[in-house]
Every structure is written in C-alpha cells, then in structure tokens.
Scaffold this active site. Structure first.
Site, PDB file in Angstrom:
ATOM      1  N   THR A  65       0.837  -1.199   0.000  1.00  0.00           N
ATOM      2  CA  THR A  65       0.000   0.000   0.000  1.00  0.00           C
ATOM      3  C   THR A  65       0.872   1.249   0.000  1.00  0.00           C
ATOM      4  OG1 THR A  65      -1.951   1.028   0.985  1.00  0.00           O
ATOM      5  CG2 THR A  65      -0.367   0.061   2.526  1.00  0.00           C
ATOM      6  N   LYS A  69       3.727   1.377  -3.675  1.00  0.00           N
ATOM      7  CA  LYS A  69       3.186   0.605  -4.807  1.00  0.00           C
ATOM      8  C   LYS A  69       4.082   0.646  -6.052  1.00  0.00           C
ATOM      9  CE  LYS A  69      -1.662   0.845  -3.437  1.00  0.00           C
ATOM     10  NZ  LYS A  69      -3.046   1.056  -3.833  1.00  0.00           N
ATOM     11  N   ASP A 105      -6.176  -3.721  -7.313  1.00  0.00           N
ATOM     12  CA  ASP A 105      -7.066  -2.568  -7.074  1.00  0.00           C
ATOM     13  C   ASP A 105      -8.036  -2.429  -8.245  1.00  0.00           C
ATOM     14  OD1 ASP A 105      -5.938  -1.743  -4.661  1.00  0.00           O
ATOM     15  OD2 ASP A 105      -4.427  -0.499  -5.653  1.00  0.00           O
ATOM     16  N   ASN A 153      -8.881  17.340 -13.102  1.00  0.00           N
ATOM     17  CA  ASN A 153      -7.974  17.441 -11.954  1.00  0.00           C
ATOM     18  C   ASN A 153      -7.800  18.903 -11.561  1.00  0.00           C
ATOM     19  OD1 ASN A 153      -6.312  15.996 -10.104  1.00  0.00           O
ATOM     20  ND2 ASN A 153      -4.501  16.891 -11.095  1.00  0.00           N
ATOM     21  N   ARG A 154      -7.422  19.118 -10.284  1.00  0.00           N
ATOM     22  CA  ARG A 154      -7.162  20.490  -9.831  1.00  0.00           C
ATOM     23  C   ARG A 154      -6.077  21.103 -10.705  1.00  0.00           C
ATOM     24  NH1 ARG A 154      -5.078  21.056  -3.784  1.00  0.00           N
ATOM     25  NH2 ARG A 154      -3.597  19.542  -4.625  1.00  0.00           N
TER      26      ARG A 154
HETATM   27  P1  ATR Z   1      -3.507   8.884  -4.583  1.00  0.00           P
HETATM   28  O1  ATR Z   1      -2.379   7.903  -4.723  1.00  0.00           O
HETATM   29  O2  ATR Z   1      -4.432   8.586  -3.431  1.00  0.00           O
HETATM   30  O3  ATR Z   1      -4.237   9.102  -5.865  1.00  0.00           O
HETATM   31  P2  ATR Z   1      -2.031  11.328  -4.989  1.00  0.00           P
HETATM   32  O4  ATR Z   1      -1.229  10.658  -6.048  1.00  0.00           O
HETATM   33  O5  ATR Z   1      -1.323  12.200  -4.012  1.00  0.00           O
HETATM   34  O6  ATR Z   1      -2.829  10.269  -4.130  1.00  0.00           O
HETATM   35  O7  ATR Z   1      -3.208  12.174  -5.707  1.00  0.00           O
HETATM   36  C1  ATR Z   1      -4.093  12.972  -5.000  1.00  0.00           C
HETATM   37  C2  ATR Z   1      -5.174  13.509  -5.935  1.00  0.00           C
HETATM   38  O8  ATR Z   1      -6.078  14.310  -5.166  1.00  0.00           O
HETATM   39  C3  ATR Z   1      -4.629  14.424  -7.046  1.00  0.00           C
HETATM   40  O9  ATR Z   1      -5.476  14.337  -8.162  1.00  0.00           O
HETATM   41  C4  ATR Z   1      -4.762  15.798  -6.383  1.00  0.00           C
HETATM   42  O10 ATR Z   1      -4.833  16.882  -7.292  1.00  0.00           O
HETATM   43  P3  ATR Z   1      -3.473  17.634  -7.801  1.00  0.00           P
HETATM   44  O11 ATR Z   1      -2.872  16.721  -8.842  1.00  0.00           O
HETATM   45  O12 ATR Z   1      -3.925  18.919  -8.381  1.00  0.00           O
HETATM   46  O13 ATR Z   1      -2.597  17.798  -6.593  1.00  0.00           O
HETATM   47  C5  ATR Z   1      -6.087  15.627  -5.691  1.00  0.00           C
HETATM   48  N1  ATR Z   1      -6.257  16.616  -4.624  1.00  0.00           N
HETATM   49  C6  ATR Z   1      -5.660  16.597  -3.411  1.00  0.00           C
HETATM   50  N2  ATR Z   1      -6.089  17.656  -2.666  1.00  0.00           N
HETATM   51  C7  ATR Z   1      -6.986  18.331  -3.438  1.00  0.00           C
HETATM   52  C8  ATR Z   1      -7.805  19.495  -3.245  1.00  0.00           C
HETATM   53  N3  ATR Z   1      -7.788  20.170  -2.093  1.00  0.00           N
HETATM   54  N4  ATR Z   1      -8.616  19.876  -4.258  1.00  0.00           N
HETATM   55  C9  ATR Z   1      -8.671  19.196  -5.419  1.00  0.00           C
HETATM   56  N5  ATR Z   1      -7.919  18.091  -5.661  1.00  0.00           N
HETATM   57  C10 ATR Z   1      -7.093  17.654  -4.693  1.00  0.00           C
END
Ligand code: ATR
Length: 287
Positions: A65, A69, A105, A153-154
């Site tokens: 996890t 990964k 997954d 995505n953000r």
């Molecule tokens: P995971 O492995 O769980 O997918 P990650 O690779 O850190 O974790 O990805 C987190 C995701 O949540 C990303 O799409 C991130 O957006 P960014 O690429 O713009 O960082 C999104 N995310 C995290 N916090 C956010 C927020 N406050 N608003 C919108 N998107 C958010």
C-alpha cells in the site's frame, strides 16, 4: 497457527489502521486455509530488503500500500502486463519463478462497477483526480473500452501528463481538463469516479467539485474513499438523485482477488457478502 501456517502480509507506511488483516484472516478462517496475515510498517529505504527477506522466509504473498506501490517493482521477478503499464503493484504472489506483481485494485473496482451495473464499455466516463489511484482507474476504464474519459484534476499539468501516458496505449481516449472547467463537458449523463483525496476523514466537509451544477452530469457516482462511509461527493450525488457508492467494495474485492491468487481458490459470493458486513461493522466501530 502452527509450523505449517502460511504467512501473507501488508507492506506500507502507515499500516496500523489497515483493514486488510481483517479481510484475509477472516477469509482464511472461513475457507479453512491455514494462513495468517499481518501488517509491516516499512520505510522507503527498506523496501528492497523487505522483499528479499520475505522471499528468504518463504512468505506466500504480500499486499503493498501507500507509499510503496511503485517502489516494489524493481525487486520483483515478474509483473503482470497491466500492472506494468499502470506502474503500480498492490499484490505480490509467490510463484515457481519468484515473486510476481499484480494490481488487484483495478480488479476490485472492475468487479464493483459490474456489480453496481455501471457500464464502462462504449461509454463516456468522468474521472476526478489524476494521482496514483486515478492512474490505475483511468487505465482500467480505457482497457474496459470507454469511448471517452473526461479526466478532471485540480492541476491541469498532472491530468495532461496522465492523459498522455494512457493515450499512448489507448489512442486519444482521455481528455484532460481542470476540475473547474467541468461545464465544457457536453450535457449528458456519465458514470463519475471520484479518486482524489478530497473528502477523506477528517476533512469530511469537502468535495472536489462543490458546484452543484456538476452533479447534473452524473448518472452514478463512485467514490474510492470508504472513510467516511458517505463522503460529501456521495451526499451531493444523492441530493441530485444520483446513486452513489463508496470504496469499501473495491477494497473488499481487491483483497479477495489477492487471496484467490495466493491460494488458487475461488471465494464464494456469499462469503464476500458476509465479509462486507464485517468490514462495515469494523469501520463503524473505528469511528
Ligand atoms: P492517490 O495515490 O491517493 O491518488 P495522490 O497521487 O497524491 O494520491 O493524488 C491525490 C489527488 O487528489 C490528485 O489528483 C490531487 O490533485 P493535484 O494533482 O492537483 O494535486 C487531488 N487533490 C488533493 N487535494 C486536493 C484538493 N484540495 N482539491 C482538489 N484536488 C485535490
């Protein structure tokens, strides 16, 4: 446990709140398999040693996890082709030729989508988020034959780079855009898969898109978060009469897929249902 007990384990950091030991120890007991499952907190720099040690000890299988990964991949003897494309392994299986990595997954999510009647093949879907979890899910939807994937995505650059990666294998299926630009998606009804960390406990009052106009685009909403059991994203879906599901089934089914690979068995559907009830109870008792 005795001298014949087979051992499986989780590698991650942190691991102490993991529900995987409950899944696998319950399955072992119900299936009458002499197997025990535990969790090991492993630091990044020790991932290679952990795999080598596991092999030396004859550990039957592992789950991997966050955040390991990707880091485990160089230490494996073989890797499933889809897991290789995704670049993430969550299950390691002992085979005659060493440890082989899989990504269960996506097997888990695929099974959940089928069970909820959410069709991907030939459809346009919306995926929120472009992180590690999204990558696996975007590949899954492309592989299942999605006609188009709106990847929101953000930050646009991360969505664009994931889109490029997937589009190399599945021609031009993924369209990247910013979350706030959702109104550029043609009016219609789409399955929506929420993969961001927004809404995860303790930040339960947030959704990645708060603008309620978005939820008119949703036909069904799947959040991969399972804590809380009902996220703000799910609440907003339901407010718009859109069926919404959390990520607990995906977690259950990724575990079952791993257990089946390790033990070469098929877990009966009835047992899966009983296990889901146990997991729901466990989540409730944890707060
Ligand atoms: P995971 O492995 O769980 O997918 P990650 O690779 O850190 O974790 O990805 C987190 C995701 O949540 C990303 O799409 C991130 O957006 P960014 O690429 O713009 O960082 C999104 N995310 C995290 N916090 C956010 C927020 N406050 N608003 C919108 N998107 C958010």
């Amino acid at each position: 446990m005795n001298a014949k007990t087979k051992l499986c384990c989780l590698l991650g950091n942190p691991v102490e709140h993991s529900i995987s030991p409950l899944i696998h120890n319950t399955l072992a007991e119900k299936m009458g398999i002499n197997l025990a499952y535990t969790a090991f907190k492993v630091q990044e720099e020790n991932v290679g040693d952990a795999i080598k040690g596991a092999k030396a000890l004859g550990i039957l299988g592992m789950n991997v996890t966050v955040p390991h990964k990707c880091a485990v991949i160089p230490y494996l003897d073989d890797i499933d082709s889809l897991a290789l494309k995704i670049g993430a392994v969550n299950t390691i299986v002992s085979t005659d030729s060493g440890y082989k990595g899989y990504n269960t997954d996506i097997i888990g999510l695929g099974r959940q989508l089928r069970e909820e009647g959410i069709e991907i093949s030939g459809r346009e879907v919306i995926i929120l988020g472009a992180g590690g979890a999204s990558k696996a899910i975007t590949f899954l939807c492309a592989k299942e034959g999605a006609k188009r994937i709106w990847l929101l995505n953000r930050s646009l650059d991360k969505a664009a780079s994931l889109a490029n990666e997937v589009n190399e294998h599945f021609k031009d299926v993924v369209v990247p855009m910013e979350l706030k630009d959702f109104d550029r998606i043609p009016k219609g009804k789409y399955p929506v898969i929420q993969t961001t960390s927004v809404g995860l406990y303790p930040n339960v009052d947030n959704a990645p898109i708060e603008d309620e106009a978005f939820y008119d685009l949703a036909e069904a909403g799947v959040d991969i978060i399972f804590n809380p059991a009902e996220t703000k994203f799910m609440k907003l879906c339901r407010k718009h009469n859109v069926p919404a599901y959390n990520g607990l089934k995906m977690l259950l089914y990724q575990g079952i897929a791993a257990f089946e690979l390790w033990n070469d068995v098929k877990v009966p559907d009835e047992m899966a249902k009983e296990l889901l009830v146990l997991m729901e109870k466990e989540m409730k008792s944890n707060g």
